[in-house]
Design a protein around this motif. Structure first.
Motif, PDB file in Angstrom:
ATOM      1  N   SER A  75     -41.832  -4.489  48.397  1.00 22.53           N
ATOM      2  CA  SER A  75     -42.291  -5.053  49.676  1.00 22.53           C
ATOM      3  C   SER A  75     -43.534  -5.916  49.493  1.00 22.53           C
ATOM      4  O   SER A  75     -43.694  -6.948  50.160  1.00 22.53           O
ATOM      5  CB  SER A  75     -42.562  -3.927  50.674  1.00 22.53           C
ATOM      6  OG  SER A  75     -41.363  -3.251  50.999  1.00 22.53           O
TER       7      SER A  75
ATOM      8  N   LYS B 238     -43.913  -9.890  50.493  1.00 23.71           N
ATOM      9  CA  LYS B 238     -44.998 -10.420  51.324  1.00 23.71           C
ATOM     10  C   LYS B 238     -45.737 -11.548  50.607  1.00 23.71           C
ATOM     11  O   LYS B 238     -46.261 -12.455  51.249  1.00 23.71           O
ATOM     12  CB  LYS B 238     -45.946  -9.292  51.718  1.00 23.71           C
ATOM     13  CG  LYS B 238     -45.324  -8.329  52.722  1.00 23.71           C
ATOM     14  CD  LYS B 238     -46.230  -7.159  53.045  1.00 23.71           C
ATOM     15  CE  LYS B 238     -45.541  -6.218  54.042  1.00 23.71           C
ATOM     16  NZ  LYS B 238     -46.351  -5.020  54.329  1.00 23.71           N
TER      17      LYS B 238
ATOM     18  N   ILE C 290     -39.026  -9.235  57.346  1.00 23.71           N
ATOM     19  CA  ILE C 290     -39.536  -8.094  56.604  1.00 23.71           C
ATOM     20  C   ILE C 290     -39.440  -6.807  57.396  1.00 23.71           C
ATOM     21  O   ILE C 290     -39.249  -5.740  56.847  1.00 23.71           O
ATOM     22  CB  ILE C 290     -40.990  -8.373  56.143  1.00 23.71           C
ATOM     23  CG1 ILE C 290     -40.981  -9.520  55.134  1.00 23.71           C
ATOM     24  CG2 ILE C 290     -41.637  -7.147  55.565  1.00 23.71           C
ATOM     25  CD1 ILE C 290     -42.337  -9.905  54.619  1.00 23.71           C
ATOM     26  N   GLU C 291     -39.550  -6.886  58.717  1.00 18.65           N
ATOM     27  CA  GLU C 291     -39.452  -5.681  59.533  1.00 18.65           C
ATOM     28  C   GLU C 291     -38.862  -6.041  60.888  1.00 18.65           C
ATOM     29  O   GLU C 291     -39.228  -7.050  61.496  1.00 18.65           O
ATOM     30  CB  GLU C 291     -40.838  -5.040  59.725  1.00 18.65           C
ATOM     31  CG  GLU C 291     -40.785  -3.687  60.402  1.00 18.65           C
ATOM     32  CD  GLU C 291     -42.144  -3.007  60.440  1.00 18.65           C
ATOM     33  OE1 GLU C 291     -42.294  -2.063  61.213  1.00 18.65           O
ATOM     34  OE2 GLU C 291     -43.056  -3.444  59.697  1.00 18.65           O
TER      35      GLU C 291
ATOM     36  N   ASP D  32     -35.615  -7.527  54.166  1.00 18.01           N
ATOM     37  CA  ASP D  32     -36.235  -6.361  53.529  1.00 18.01           C
ATOM     38  C   ASP D  32     -35.622  -5.088  54.080  1.00 18.01           C
ATOM     39  O   ASP D  32     -35.812  -4.740  55.247  1.00 18.01           O
ATOM     40  CB  ASP D  32     -37.747  -6.357  53.783  1.00 18.01           C
ATOM     41  CG  ASP D  32     -38.458  -5.254  52.992  1.00 18.01           C
ATOM     42  OD1 ASP D  32     -37.779  -4.592  52.175  1.00 18.01           O
ATOM     43  OD2 ASP D  32     -39.665  -5.065  53.190  1.00 18.01           O
ATOM     44  N   GLU D  33     -34.864  -4.369  53.242  1.00 17.94           N
ATOM     45  CA  GLU D  33     -34.311  -3.051  53.553  1.00 17.94           C
ATOM     46  C   GLU D  33     -33.273  -3.073  54.670  1.00 17.94           C
ATOM     47  O   GLU D  33     -32.902  -2.035  55.190  1.00 17.94           O
ATOM     48  CB  GLU D  33     -35.441  -2.072  53.957  1.00 17.94           C
ATOM     49  CG  GLU D  33     -36.616  -2.031  52.988  1.00 17.94           C
ATOM     50  CD  GLU D  33     -36.360  -1.136  51.802  1.00 17.94           C
ATOM     51  OE1 GLU D  33     -35.249  -0.605  51.678  1.00 17.94           O
ATOM     52  OE2 GLU D  33     -37.278  -0.974  50.992  1.00 17.94           O
TER      53      GLU D  33
END
Length: 415
Positions: free
Chosen positions: A71, A75, A98-99, A176-177
């Motif tokens: 992560s 970033k 990312i989120e 991300d994820e």
């Protein structure tokens, strides 16, 4: 590969964070500590000289255990963090997801949030106008866009945020994820979108713990471990290495706890069970990672302390699905006298592919009572990777029992 064909270049990137070790409440204390050589913090090195390239059109996977630096790396690529050393070069407009839901305001309507989030991603009002209908259609929220976001269910909010990210017309998409969100129908839609994106030649960077997704979507991947690149290149090899690292059992040494007895303590006499089989060891003789064409070989050794029948049995369990894939026993060749026993077993697993197996061994008595079993330290992991046999070819599998037909052989030595 020329520079013109590189979408993202990560060049010797390093990053650390300073973690305070003591609280400083005044400038005077900070200055005194500085003159004394007391830093008041320690450095946590998260990334250590990371380098790789993402080519234009790649569906690129970044994998690694929690805390490995994935992560933080994203970033830095997204220009949220600045590296201490090295550089990241990006060719084109970057859309970073990312989120879920970051930058969304619950007091604004769905429509207003789309435009605000698009602006945060660097798009103009005209560009968002052109994308708006696609975003709403993909999220399936046409009837709710003029309602405040706080009135949305959590699933609706996730679908809107996800749709903004994937429908934003950027050159490089970072996830991300997250791959599939929402209910089952929406997940199928996400799967179809990523298959289309994979074939479209658009650049995507995916961080995930789902090795199935890495093998399905990615054409290249990198494995990060302790801030360093451990594996880089073919997604099958990277995913298998990650799976192998995560199925390796790490046993911590037992701590010895001393209990002090008082004079009032009454000692109870506990009769210890009779140990008939001891020192059971399991050793994998073949490599941990094999293909369908390779033999799987292992050795079992144990000590029989009395003249009794002892029957080794074992199973290979699919770790992901928690079902038996293969088992066998030495009931036709029981050991009947005391002494040190060594048994070797070999078999082929030609009917399975891309599977992680745990080898578990037990010693049973004449009436099938358990005499000994191998603990987690003696449960080797076996990974069967792809070969030229199709994954859907399970002709040798007993579908009723879920087991491969036994095709192994025992070699038994008594000392």
């Amino acid at each position: 590969m020329t520079e013109n064909n590189i979408a993202v270049k990560v060049d010797h990137v390093s990053k650390f964070f300073r973690l305070p070790t003591e609280a400083t409440h005044s400038l005077r204390t900070a200055m005194v500590n500085r003159f004394k050589g007391i830093k008041g913090y320690k450095e946590q090195h998260v990334l250590k000289d990371i380098s790789f390239e993402v080519n234009k059109g790649d569906f690129f996977g970044i994998v690694g255990r929690n805390g490995s630096g994935k992560s933080t790396l994203l970033k830095i690529i997204s220009q949220i963090y600045v590296p201490e050393k090295g550089s990241v070069t990006i060719d084109g407009k970057l859309v970073s997801f990312i989120e879920l839901g970051v930058g969304f305001n619950p007091e604004l309507t769905g429509r207003e949030n789309v435009y605000m989030n698009g602006a945060m991603l660097g798009f103009t009002t005209e560009e968002i106008d052109a994308m708006y209908d696609d975003i709403v259609e993909f999220a399936e929220l046409e009837d709710f866009m003029n309602q405040k976001l706080k009135n949305y269910s959590s699933g609706m909010q996730v679908r809107l945020a996800f749709s903004v990210a994937i429908k934003a017309q950027g050159d490089v998409l970072i996830l991300d994820e997250v791959l599939a969100v929402g209910d089952e129908a929406f997940q199928r839609k996400c799967n179809d979108y990523f298959m289309e994106r994979k074939e479209s030649g658009k650049t995507t960077i995916l961080v995930t713990h789902d090795m199935g997704a890495v093998k399905k979507y990615c054409n290249r991947a990198v494995l990060i471990e302790n801030g360093l690149v451990k594996a880089y290149g073919d997604p099958e090899d990277v995913a298998n290495q990650y799976s192998l690292d995560n199925t390796t059992v790490q046993v911590k040494p037992k701590e010895t706890v001393k209990e002090e007895k008082s004079d009032s303590d009454v000692e109870e006499v506990v009769e210890e069970p009779t140990v008939l089989v001891d020192n059971l060891q399991v050793k994998l003789l073949s490599p941990t990672q094999v293909t369908q064409d390779d033999l799987v070989e292992f050795e079992i050794s144990y000590d029989v302390l009395e003249d009794i029948e002892a029957h080794p049995v074992f199973s290979m369990t699919d770790i992901d699905r928690n079902i038996w894939i293969y088992n066998d026993n030495a009931y036709d060749y029981p050991t009947k006298t005391k002494g040190h026993k060594v048994l070797k077993y070999s078999c082929s697993l030609e009917s399975v592919n891309n599977i992680k197996l745990k080898l578990q061994v037990t010693i049973l008595g004449k009436s099938r009572e358990m005499l000994a079993f191998a603990n987690s330290e003696n449960a080797p992991i076996i990974m069967v990777t792809r070969s030229d046999i199709a994954r859907d070819d399970f002709s040798a599998v007993d579908s009723a029992a879920g087991l491969i037909r036994r095709n192994g052989s025992w070699v038994i030595t008594e000392e």
